[in-house]
Scaffold this active site. Structure first.
Site, short mmCIF file in Angstrom:
data_model
loop_
_atom_site.label_atom_id
_atom_site.label_comp_id
_atom_site.label_asym_id
_atom_site.label_seq_id
_atom_site.Cartn_x
_atom_site.Cartn_y
_atom_site.Cartn_z
N SER A 1 0.81 -1.21 0.00
CA SER A 1 0.00 0.00 0.00
C SER A 1 0.84 1.26 0.00
O SER A 1 0.41 2.31 -0.49
CB SER A 1 -0.93 0.00 1.21
OG SER A 1 -0.20 -0.14 2.42
N ASP B 1 -4.45 6.90 10.15
CA ASP B 1 -4.15 5.55 10.63
C ASP B 1 -2.76 5.43 11.25
O ASP B 1 -2.43 4.42 11.88
CB ASP B 1 -4.34 4.51 9.53
CG ASP B 1 -3.42 4.71 8.33
OD1 ASP B 1 -2.48 5.56 8.41
OD2 ASP B 1 -3.61 4.02 7.31
N HIS C 1 0.25 5.10 7.07
CA HIS C 1 0.50 5.55 5.70
C HIS C 1 0.79 7.05 5.67
O HIS C 1 0.13 7.82 6.38
CB HIS C 1 -0.70 5.24 4.80
CG HIS C 1 -1.01 3.78 4.71
ND1 HIS C 1 -1.89 3.15 5.56
CD2 HIS C 1 -0.52 2.82 3.89
CE1 HIS C 1 -1.96 1.86 5.26
NE2 HIS C 1 -1.13 1.64 4.25
#
Length: 213
Positions: free
Chosen positions: A31, A184, A187
């Protein structure tokens, strides 16, 4: 029949066209590479493309990031992700192995498999490291952290120590990094990606130079 002069011109044009082909680099990752949580132009790959262009480099950077992917996932898809035109590979995997607490020996074996595929296809490689948190214990951390530089050396690859290297100019605690991370805490946000690209860019440029030789 073509005259000798025309043949020479055709050959020269063909050679010039061949020289003009951009270096194709495949960014194999998770990701972080895919640009999770960001609009397309703010992701790692688009921003790295822009950085490389600003250095005057002709590069086709292909986004092969898959959110949630582990080193095993990268190994399972690396061969079919390559194109005949692929010249180089960025390997940025391992974060999800950490989140799952996978055995570093297994992660190492998967990364080695990826590097073997690259070697078989005569690709230049940049290995991007990750660091394990201390809560897994010192033995786990030592084994995990060491596999990246050791494998890079074993396979003659370039090595960049940490995907998040550029963020450490801001700080090294979660509180310090809040301004450059998404909610979060895992990221990077667009500003964080800028810092990551600025730090890693020279290593990617070196990869491009190797692939151009």
């Amino acid at each position: 029949m073509l005259s000798k002069t025309r043949v020479a011109v055709v050959c020269l044009c063909a050679a010039t066209a061949a020289q003009a082909e951009p270096v194709e680099v495949l960014a194999l990752g998770d990701s972080l590479t895919a640009g999770y949580g960001l609009i397309d132009e703010n992701g790692f790959v688009p921003k790295m493309r822009t950085w490389l262009e600003e250095q005057g480099l002709d590069v086709r950077l292909v986004n092969a990031g898959v959110s949630g992917d582990t080193t095993a996932g990268g190994l399972s898809r690396v061969a079919w992700s390559l194109n005949p035109s692929t010249d180089a590979l960025i390997v940025a995997l391992g974060g999800n192995d950490l989140l799952r607490g996978l055995d570093p020996a297994v992660s190492r074996e998967n990364l080695e498999g990826i590097l073997e595929v690259a070697q078989e296809n005569d690709l230049e490689v940049l290995v991007v490291g990750m660091e394990a948190p201390g809560n897994y214990g010192p033995d786990y951390k030592a084994a995990f952290d060491a596999m990246y530089p050791e494998l890079a050396e074993d396979y003659g690859a370039l090595y960049f120590p940490r995907f998040f290297e550029g963020l450490y100019s801001v700080g090294d605690t979660p509180a310090d990094l809040r301004s450059v991370m998404q909610m979060d805490g895992i990221h990077p946000n667009a500003e964080g990606v800028d810092l990551i690209v600025e730090a890693m860019g020279p290593a990617v440029a070196e990869l491009v130079a190797r692939a151009s030789d």
